[in-house]
Design a protein around this motif. Structure first.
Motif, PDB file in Angstrom:
ATOM      1  N   ASN A 122     -25.784   0.800 -25.403  1.00 21.62           N
ATOM      2  CA  ASN A 122     -24.877   2.116 -25.064  1.00 21.62           C
ATOM      3  C   ASN A 122     -24.056   2.446 -26.443  1.00 21.62           C
ATOM      4  O   ASN A 122     -23.862   1.950 -27.154  1.00 21.62           O
ATOM      5  CB  ASN A 122     -23.642   1.632 -23.903  1.00 21.62           C
ATOM      6  N   VAL A 123     -24.189   3.859 -26.494  1.00 19.66           N
ATOM      7  CA  VAL A 123     -23.318   4.507 -27.627  1.00 19.66           C
ATOM      8  C   VAL A 123     -22.123   3.890 -28.037  1.00 19.66           C
ATOM      9  O   VAL A 123     -21.744   3.486 -29.077  1.00 19.66           O
ATOM     10  CB  VAL A 123     -23.167   6.062 -27.474  1.00 19.66           C
ATOM     11  N   ASP A 124     -21.303   3.845 -26.940  1.00 15.06           N
ATOM     12  CA  ASP A 124     -20.033   2.939 -26.953  1.00 15.06           C
ATOM     13  C   ASP A 124     -19.692   2.420 -25.528  1.00 15.06           C
ATOM     14  O   ASP A 124     -20.045   1.275 -25.213  1.00 15.06           O
ATOM     15  CB  ASP A 124     -19.043   3.887 -27.544  1.00 15.06           C
ATOM     16  N   THR A 125     -18.966   3.130 -24.940  1.00 18.20           N
ATOM     17  CA  THR A 125     -18.564   3.143 -23.417  1.00 18.20           C
ATOM     18  C   THR A 125     -19.062   4.351 -22.533  1.00 18.20           C
ATOM     19  O   THR A 125     -18.236   4.505 -21.668  1.00 18.20           O
ATOM     20  CB  THR A 125     -17.072   2.740 -23.518  1.00 18.20           C
ATOM     21  N   MET A 126     -20.167   4.590 -22.933  1.00 15.60           N
ATOM     22  CA  MET A 126     -20.533   6.030 -21.845  1.00 15.60           C
ATOM     23  C   MET A 126     -20.759   5.443 -20.470  1.00 15.60           C
ATOM     24  O   MET A 126     -21.742   5.019 -20.188  1.00 15.60           O
ATOM     25  CB  MET A 126     -21.792   6.775 -22.716  1.00 15.60           C
ATOM     26  N   PRO A 127     -20.042   6.141 -19.569  1.00 18.44           N
ATOM     27  CA  PRO A 127     -19.993   5.382 -18.191  1.00 18.44           C
ATOM     28  C   PRO A 127     -21.377   6.052 -17.494  1.00 18.44           C
ATOM     29  O   PRO A 127     -21.657   5.262 -16.463  1.00 18.44           O
ATOM     30  CB  PRO A 127     -18.761   6.321 -17.405  1.00 18.44           C
ATOM     31  N   ASP A 128     -21.966   7.079 -17.784  1.00 21.85           N
ATOM     32  CA  ASP A 128     -23.111   7.419 -17.183  1.00 21.85           C
ATOM     33  C   ASP A 128     -24.230   6.782 -17.575  1.00 21.85           C
ATOM     34  O   ASP A 128     -25.811   6.854 -17.243  1.00 21.85           O
ATOM     35  CB  ASP A 128     -23.606   8.943 -17.412  1.00 21.85           C
ATOM     36  N   PHE A 129     -24.386   5.669 -18.541  1.00 26.45           N
ATOM     37  CA  PHE A 129     -25.436   5.126 -19.107  1.00 26.45           C
ATOM     38  C   PHE A 129     -25.170   3.632 -19.191  1.00 26.45           C
ATOM     39  O   PHE A 129     -24.111   3.185 -18.975  1.00 26.45           O
ATOM     40  CB  PHE A 129     -25.828   5.520 -20.684  1.00 26.45           C
ATOM     41  N   ALA A 130     -26.181   2.708 -19.078  1.00 29.49           N
ATOM     42  CA  ALA A 130     -26.357   1.539 -18.921  1.00 29.49           C
ATOM     43  C   ALA A 130     -25.245   0.527 -19.865  1.00 29.49           C
ATOM     44  O   ALA A 130     -25.574   0.823 -21.248  1.00 29.49           O
ATOM     45  CB  ALA A 130     -27.646   0.709 -18.991  1.00 29.49           C
ATOM     46  N   ALA A 131     -24.506  -0.214 -19.407  1.00 31.92           N
ATOM     47  CA  ALA A 131     -23.520  -1.137 -20.487  1.00 31.92           C
ATOM     48  C   ALA A 131     -24.573  -2.337 -20.693  1.00 31.92           C
ATOM     49  O   ALA A 131     -24.422  -2.766 -21.879  1.00 31.92           O
ATOM     50  CB  ALA A 131     -22.555  -1.401 -19.681  1.00 31.92           C
ATOM     51  N   LYS A 132     -25.163  -2.802 -19.767  1.00 34.62           N
ATOM     52  CA  LYS A 132     -26.210  -4.015 -20.015  1.00 34.62           C
ATOM     53  C   LYS A 132     -27.630  -3.400 -20.062  1.00 34.62           C
ATOM     54  O   LYS A 132     -28.252  -3.156 -19.231  1.00 34.62           O
ATOM     55  CB  LYS A 132     -26.059  -4.846 -18.933  1.00 34.62           C
ATOM     56  N   ASP A 133     -28.001  -3.289 -21.304  1.00 40.90           N
ATOM     57  CA  ASP A 133     -29.336  -2.472 -21.576  1.00 40.90           C
ATOM     58  C   ASP A 133     -30.338  -3.357 -22.647  1.00 40.90           C
ATOM     59  O   ASP A 133     -30.158  -3.266 -23.822  1.00 40.90           O
ATOM     60  CB  ASP A 133     -28.976  -1.188 -22.267  1.00 40.90           C
ATOM     61  N   PRO A 134     -30.896  -4.165 -22.335  1.00 34.61           N
ATOM     62  CA  PRO A 134     -31.745  -5.266 -22.803  1.00 34.61           C
ATOM     63  C   PRO A 134     -32.823  -4.478 -23.950  1.00 34.61           C
ATOM     64  O   PRO A 134     -33.431  -3.540 -23.266  1.00 34.61           O
ATOM     65  CB  PRO A 134     -32.301  -6.141 -21.891  1.00 34.61           C
ATOM     66  N   ASP A 135     -32.854  -5.040 -24.876  1.00 37.10           N
ATOM     67  CA  ASP A 135     -34.106  -4.562 -25.714  1.00 37.10           C
ATOM     68  C   ASP A 135     -35.475  -4.720 -25.223  1.00 37.10           C
ATOM     69  O   ASP A 135     -35.673  -5.711 -24.251  1.00 37.10           O
ATOM     70  CB  ASP A 135     -34.189  -5.274 -27.037  1.00 37.10           C
ATOM     71  N   ASN A 136     -36.481  -3.829 -25.193  1.00 40.47           N
ATOM     72  CA  ASN A 136     -37.597  -3.877 -24.840  1.00 40.47           C
ATOM     73  C   ASN A 136     -38.620  -4.599 -25.863  1.00 40.47           C
ATOM     74  O   ASN A 136     -38.549  -4.359 -26.985  1.00 40.47           O
ATOM     75  CB  ASN A 136     -38.404  -2.392 -24.516  1.00 40.47           C
ATOM     76  N   LEU A 137     -39.620  -5.544 -25.287  1.00 42.53           N
ATOM     77  CA  LEU A 137     -40.648  -5.696 -25.904  1.00 42.53           C
ATOM     78  C   LEU A 137     -42.048  -5.746 -24.966  1.00 42.53           C
ATOM     79  O   LEU A 137     -42.136  -6.269 -23.965  1.00 42.53           O
ATOM     80  CB  LEU A 137     -40.626  -7.213 -26.141  1.00 42.53           C
ATOM     81  N   LEU A 138     -42.731  -4.646 -25.476  1.00 50.16           N
ATOM     82  CA  LEU A 138     -43.949  -4.090 -24.648  1.00 50.16           C
ATOM     83  C   LEU A 138     -45.232  -4.451 -25.224  1.00 50.16           C
ATOM     84  O   LEU A 138     -45.433  -4.028 -26.486  1.00 50.16           O
ATOM     85  CB  LEU A 138     -43.556  -2.629 -24.306  1.00 50.16           C
ATOM     86  N   LEU A 139     -45.936  -5.241 -24.390  1.00 46.37           N
ATOM     87  CA  LEU A 139     -47.375  -5.902 -24.877  1.00 46.37           C
ATOM     88  C   LEU A 139     -48.493  -4.785 -24.529  1.00 46.37           C
ATOM     89  O   LEU A 139     -48.444  -4.347 -23.357  1.00 46.37           O
ATOM     90  CB  LEU A 139     -47.645  -7.111 -24.517  1.00 46.37           C
ATOM     91  N   GLN A 140     -49.142  -4.472 -25.466  1.00 42.29           N
ATOM     92  CA  GLN A 140     -50.486  -3.578 -24.929  1.00 42.29           C
ATOM     93  C   GLN A 140     -51.481  -4.278 -24.561  1.00 42.29           C
ATOM     94  O   GLN A 140     -51.998  -5.359 -25.387  1.00 42.29           O
ATOM     95  CB  GLN A 140     -50.854  -2.741 -26.285  1.00 42.29           C
ATOM     96  N   GLY A 141     -52.205  -3.897 -23.533  1.00 40.58           N
ATOM     97  CA  GLY A 141     -53.422  -4.632 -22.925  1.00 40.58           C
ATOM     98  C   GLY A 141     -54.596  -3.930 -23.441  1.00 40.58           C
ATOM     99  O   GLY A 141     -54.664  -2.659 -24.286  1.00 40.58           O
TER     100      GLY A 141
END
Length: 371
Positions: free
Chosen positions: A197-216
């Motif tokens: 989250n940018v800081d405390t923007m209420p319209d966006f996720a507060a718990k927002d885990p980083d992504n690790l996307l594996l290519q097949g």
């Protein structure tokens, strides 16, 4: 010799006005030859007008013409009438943005970071944003690319990453740094995305885990951030995938807002073989920024542009990593920044090599003296 450098700016904070429309001009600096001074100087910069509150910039040879353009990610939170940009930066000519008449399609997102990898023979671009990440591939005819005409394949490839994938927060994600790298050494570029989250923007996720996307093998990506153990909920910003302990597996460091940085060691079991390549040429551009490296290993063919820009608030230099899959040897070809293409040279896998123009690749061993 001085390099050509671009600098991006966000808001003009000296203006006591509504921030919307107060974007600061970006600049392009070119070398200015000075008699008797081989180190040269920078010439008066070009103002890259119009500028739209840039957050990331990337020099990239988008059509493999040998002459890079300049991609700029712009934050639509603050500009009026802006868009994402691709600029002509041809030597000896004033910079100019690509236009609709040239094939450039206007795109408006909260542009944060840019990551690039080859798809279909040309560089493709992952653009981070707020709930609207894009993966752009070039609509190139068989005869080659003549227009910067792109399509979004994020959904088809499985990299929209617009919502948290674990943790229960269903609000939209906010993405920042992104990087394509092969984290399991199978010869396919995977994708990491820093979220928060940018800081405390209420319209966006507060718990927002980083992504690790594996290519097949089918070119589609699958989320494994939770399985890899990196699904924390900090306000991530910058990041880097690099081999910190020199064991042939790429590790991960993430810089967070309002919290300590995090460092993860890659312990992927049964990973493939690998290769580390560092370029070294004489002169000011010792790391050969602007070169490209092609690696062939078995049925794999990989290419990467050598750049230090793009990712949000992040950049790196050093050994460039290639996964080799089952192959134990590889063929390395370098096209140097001046356009000179070196010979294809055979090297053994599972090692680091320093490559210089006109020379045989030199093996580099951690802990021993050398370049």
């Amino acid at each position: 010799m001085c390099p050509t450098v671009a600098t991006g700016s966000d808001l003009d904070r000296t203006k006591e006005v509504d921030p919307w429309g107060s974007c600061t001009d970006n600049r392009l600096y070119r070398p200015k030859p000075v008699a008797g001074k081989p180190e040269q100087q920078f010439d008066t910069p070009f103002l890259l007008k119009p500028s739209f509150c840039a957050l990331s910039m990337l020099f990239t040879d988008w059509n493999r013409s040998g002459t890079p353009g300049l991609r700029i990610a712009n934050d639509r939170e603050y500009y009026k009438g802006g868009q994402e940009q691709l600029w002509h930066v041809d030597p000896g000519r004033p910079p100019a943005p690509y236009t609709l008449a040239e094939g450039w399609k206007p795109l408006k997102i909260w542009g944060m970071g840019i990551a690039s990898t080859d798809i279909g023979g040309f560089p493709a671009y992952f653009l981070t944003s707020m709930a609207d990440n894009k993966l752009q591939t070039l609509n190139a005819p068989p005869t080659g690319a003549t227009k910067p005409d792109y399509k979004d394949v994020a959904f088809a490839k499985g990299v929209t990453a617009q919502h948290p994938y674990t943790g229960g927060d269903v609000r939209p994600s906010t993405a920042w740094h992104a990087q394509f790298e092969d984290v399991n050494n199978d010869g396919l570029a995977d994708l990491f995305v820093a979220k928060g989250n940018v800081d405390t923007m209420p319209d966006f996720a507060a718990k927002d885990p980083d992504n690790l996307l594996l290519q097949g093998a089918d070119g589609k990506f699958i989320e494994v951030g939770d399985k890899a153990g990196i699904a924390t909920n900090g306000q991530s910003r910058g990041a880097m995938l690099a081999d910190f302990n020199l064991d042939g597996l790429l590790d991960l460091v993430v810089v967070n807002r309002n919290a300590d940085a995090q460092l993860w060691r890659n312990t992927t079991p049964k990973a493939g073989h690998w290769l580390g390549v560092k370029l070294n040429e004489d002169g000011a551009n010792r790391d050969a920024i602007g070169a490209s490296i092609e690696v062939k290993a078995g049925t794999l063919a990989m290419r990467r542009e050598i750049t230090i820009g793009g990712g949000h608030a992040s950049g790196q230099l050093g050994f460039w990593h290639f996964g080799l899959g089952d192959a134990t040897t590889a063929e390395v070809t370098v096209t140097w920044p001046d356009g000179t293409k070196g010979d294809a040279q055979q090297v053994a896998g599972d090692g680091f090599y320093v490559v210089a123009p006109g020379k045989t690749p030199e093996a580099w061993v951690p802990g021993k003296a050398g370049k």
